[in-house]
Write an enzyme that holds these catalytic residues in place. Sequence first.
Site, short mmCIF file in Angstrom:
data_model
loop_
_atom_site.label_atom_id
_atom_site.label_comp_id
_atom_site.label_asym_id
_atom_site.label_seq_id
_atom_site.Cartn_x
_atom_site.Cartn_y
_atom_site.Cartn_z
CG ASN A 1 -1.59 1.27 1.49
OD1 ASN A 1 -1.98 1.86 0.58
ND2 ASN A 1 -2.30 1.49 2.68
CE LYS B 1 0.07 3.12 4.97
NZ LYS B 1 0.23 3.43 6.29
CG HIS C 1 -5.99 1.53 5.27
ND1 HIS C 1 -5.36 2.88 6.26
CD2 HIS C 1 -4.79 0.84 5.03
CE1 HIS C 1 -4.25 2.51 6.39
NE2 HIS C 1 -3.94 1.28 6.00
CD GLU D 1 -2.75 5.63 6.87
OE1 GLU D 1 -3.01 5.60 5.48
OE2 GLU D 1 -1.66 5.16 7.49
CD GLU E 1 -3.42 -2.39 7.53
OE1 GLU E 1 -2.26 -2.74 7.19
OE2 GLU E 1 -4.40 -1.58 7.06
N GLY F 1 2.76 2.24 10.79
CA GLY F 1 3.54 3.42 10.54
C GLY F 1 4.17 3.68 11.83
CB SER G 1 5.44 -1.89 12.17
OG SER G 1 5.03 -0.35 12.34
C1 PEP Z 1 -0.85 0.20 6.38
O1 PEP Z 1 -1.46 1.37 6.39
O2 PEP Z 1 -1.52 -0.59 5.61
C2 PEP Z 1 0.19 -0.30 6.86
C3 PEP Z 1 0.40 -1.63 7.16
O3 PEP Z 1 1.35 0.56 6.90
P1 PEP Z 1 2.67 0.19 7.80
O4 PEP Z 1 3.28 -0.99 6.94
O5 PEP Z 1 3.64 1.44 7.27
O6 PEP Z 1 2.72 0.31 9.19
#
Ligand code: PEP
Length: 229
Positions: free
Chosen positions: A6, A8, A88, A90, A157, A163, A193
């Site tokens: 992803n 973003k 998601h 976000e 998640e 992040g 992460s």
């Molecule tokens: C995400 O936002 O889907 C995600 C897993 O981000 P990160 O790997 O940066 O934690």
Amino acid sequence: MIFAANFKTNHTRKSTKDYIEALSPKLTDKRAEDRIFIFPPSTALDRFEGDFTLGAQNAYPTHNGAFTGEIGLEQLDEFGINTILIGHSERREHMHEDQQTVAKKYRFFMEQGFEIIYCIGEPLEIREAGDAAVTKYLLAQFEGIDLSYEKMIVAYEPIWAIGTGRSATVEEIASTHAMLKSNMNRPLLYGGSVKPANIKEITAIDGVDGVLVGSASLDVESFAEMIFA
Ligand code: PEP
């Protein structure tokens, strides 16, 4: 295993093309049963050749119309895109998408036959409140979602792990995935992460069918390292 990247709001049309040109030849050696997804920003959507699926990070549940700033089915169809991320954290947080909005989007793209990666996850205060609170919070994110849809993949998640560099522990992932798997029968990804340093321990967990990766997918060598770990 499923490996989904992803991007973003990162990468441009040009750098996405360079990324895919670097990744594609490597994928000829991937394990046959593995699936790779790439979700670039919408300005970088295009038709690309290779053993991966290109998807949209978001779209509005419409064919076309007066929805300034949004893209709909017509814009995705141009590039043969029939895969989308929905729910998601976000988008739930920054774009204020509530469960009703998310479910409406899900229903629309399900009716269009899209493959959907449906994201759920809890904030830190819920995780700290204990397992019962986590279960209640996560299952509420299935409200209005048809869990029997055969082209749906769930991504768990935890928001506090996205992040932040702090992944959930193996125990937290294992127990949450077990709980989710007892409530639905779809492939289940972990996200938060994930990086080359922890990919092997995460994909080894029972109930983890793949990963959704943000930051560590932005560099093509890092993403490839995880696919071939
Ligand atoms: C995400 O936002 O889907 C995600 C897993 O981000 P990160 O790997 O940066 O934690």
